[in-house]
Design a protein around this motif. Structure first.
Motif, PDB file in Angstrom:
ATOM      1  N   THR A 120      20.602  37.570  82.878  1.00 55.14           N
ATOM      2  CA  THR A 120      19.604  37.783  83.934  1.00 55.14           C
ATOM      3  C   THR A 120      18.821  39.085  83.778  1.00 55.14           C
ATOM      4  O   THR A 120      17.935  39.366  84.580  1.00 55.14           O
ATOM      5  CB  THR A 120      20.283  37.790  85.315  1.00 55.14           C
ATOM      6  N   TYR A 123      15.069  38.995  84.045  1.00 55.55           N
ATOM      7  CA  TYR A 123      14.612  38.727  85.409  1.00 55.55           C
ATOM      8  C   TYR A 123      14.543  40.021  86.215  1.00 55.55           C
ATOM      9  O   TYR A 123      13.551  40.304  86.889  1.00 55.55           O
ATOM     10  CB  TYR A 123      15.573  37.726  86.061  1.00 55.55           C
ATOM     11  N   LYS A 127      11.393  42.026  87.849  1.00 50.78           N
ATOM     12  CA  LYS A 127      11.370  42.366  89.282  1.00 50.78           C
ATOM     13  C   LYS A 127      11.225  43.870  89.475  1.00 50.78           C
ATOM     14  O   LYS A 127      10.414  44.317  90.279  1.00 50.78           O
ATOM     15  CB  LYS A 127      12.642  41.882  89.989  1.00 50.78           C
ATOM     16  N   ILE A 133       6.593  37.100  84.406  1.00 50.01           N
ATOM     17  CA  ILE A 133       7.313  36.563  83.250  1.00 50.01           C
ATOM     18  C   ILE A 133       6.442  35.489  82.622  1.00 50.01           C
ATOM     19  O   ILE A 133       5.886  34.630  83.310  1.00 50.01           O
ATOM     20  CB  ILE A 133       8.675  35.982  83.674  1.00 50.01           C
ATOM     21  N   THR A 153       7.847  36.297  89.952  1.00 54.74           N
ATOM     22  CA  THR A 153       9.112  35.926  90.573  1.00 54.74           C
ATOM     23  C   THR A 153       9.005  35.986  92.090  1.00 54.74           C
ATOM     24  O   THR A 153       8.158  36.681  92.645  1.00 54.74           O
ATOM     25  CB  THR A 153      10.255  36.853  90.101  1.00 54.74           C
ATOM     26  N   ILE A 157      16.147  33.673  93.402  1.00 52.42           N
ATOM     27  CA  ILE A 157      16.485  33.649  91.976  1.00 52.42           C
ATOM     28  C   ILE A 157      16.789  32.227  91.490  1.00 52.42           C
ATOM     29  O   ILE A 157      16.415  31.860  90.374  1.00 52.42           O
ATOM     30  CB  ILE A 157      17.646  34.626  91.649  1.00 52.42           C
ATOM     31  N   ASP A 160      13.534  30.404  91.009  1.00 55.54           N
ATOM     32  CA  ASP A 160      12.838  30.959  89.848  1.00 55.54           C
ATOM     33  C   ASP A 160      13.452  30.441  88.548  1.00 55.54           C
ATOM     34  O   ASP A 160      12.733  30.042  87.628  1.00 55.54           O
ATOM     35  CB  ASP A 160      12.873  32.490  89.866  1.00 55.54           C
ATOM     36  N   PHE A 161      14.784  30.420  88.483  1.00 59.04           N
ATOM     37  CA  PHE A 161      15.435  29.940  87.266  1.00 59.04           C
ATOM     38  C   PHE A 161      15.193  28.447  87.049  1.00 59.04           C
ATOM     39  O   PHE A 161      15.124  27.994  85.904  1.00 59.04           O
ATOM     40  CB  PHE A 161      16.927  30.290  87.252  1.00 59.04           C
TER      41      PHE A 161
END
Length: 179
Positions: A120, A123, A127, A133, A153, A157, A160-161
């Motif tokens: 992560t 990410y 942030k 991204i 983002t 989370i 987003d993933f």
């Protein structure tokens, strides 16, 4: 160099570049996947050279020692000592905050081996640096490199993933069993 890179990537190797690295914003994190072979690196460097957009990378410190260390630094690399427990995320955020233009390419898997879940760090770098991204595939089955538009983002989370995973769905790496 751009012409030579295009000739090698498109004519000799037969790859296609779908979309290009965004010119705006000037700062973002690129996640490139799948990362299943050492061949990913030269294909990624050629695609970057073809587009004319500098995307930096980080790599294990052993790559930057010996006779090839200068080569990786010249390509835009920065060594990382993975044996020390330093706060890599904060260090990379600081780099973003000190540059007017900076694009960093990272493999979300963190290795060429099969992993159950992505790391992560990319990410939290995005942030913390308040940068988007950009997703980039290395699809060996179709010899296609696909690049997304910048994705900002959210505060979710998991959602987003899901966006990230769906972008890479059905992409085949050089060793598809590792992705």
């Amino acid at each position: 160099m751009k012409t030579i890179a295009r000739f090698i990537l498109y004519t000799i190797l037969g790859w296609k570049l779908e979309n290009d690295f965004p010119q705006e914003p000037k700062k973002y994190v690129v996640i490139a996947a799948p990362h299943t072979s050492w061949l990913d690196f030269p294909i990624a460097i050629l695609s970057r050279m073809t587009s004319g957009t500098m995307v930096h990378f980080i790599g294990k410190s052993s790559l930057f020692k010996g006779p090839f260390g200068f080569f990786f630094k010249a390509l835009g690399g920065t060594p990382v000592d993975r044996s020390k427990s330093t706060n890599m995320v904060d260090a990379v955020i600081d780099v973003f905050n000190t540059k007017e233009e900076f694009r960093l390419g990272i493999s979300p898997e963190g290795t060429r081996k099969k992993v159950d879940k992505w790391k992560t760090g990319f990410y939290y770098i995005a942030k913390g640096a308040k940068v988007p991204i950009v997703m980039a595939t290395l699809d060996f089955k179709n010899k296609k490199i696909k690049i997304s538009k910048p994705y900002y983002t959210t505060d979710n989370i998991e959602a987003d993933f899901e966006v990230f995973y769906s972008f890479f769905k059905d992409v085949k790496g050089k060793n598809p069993e590792l992705f």
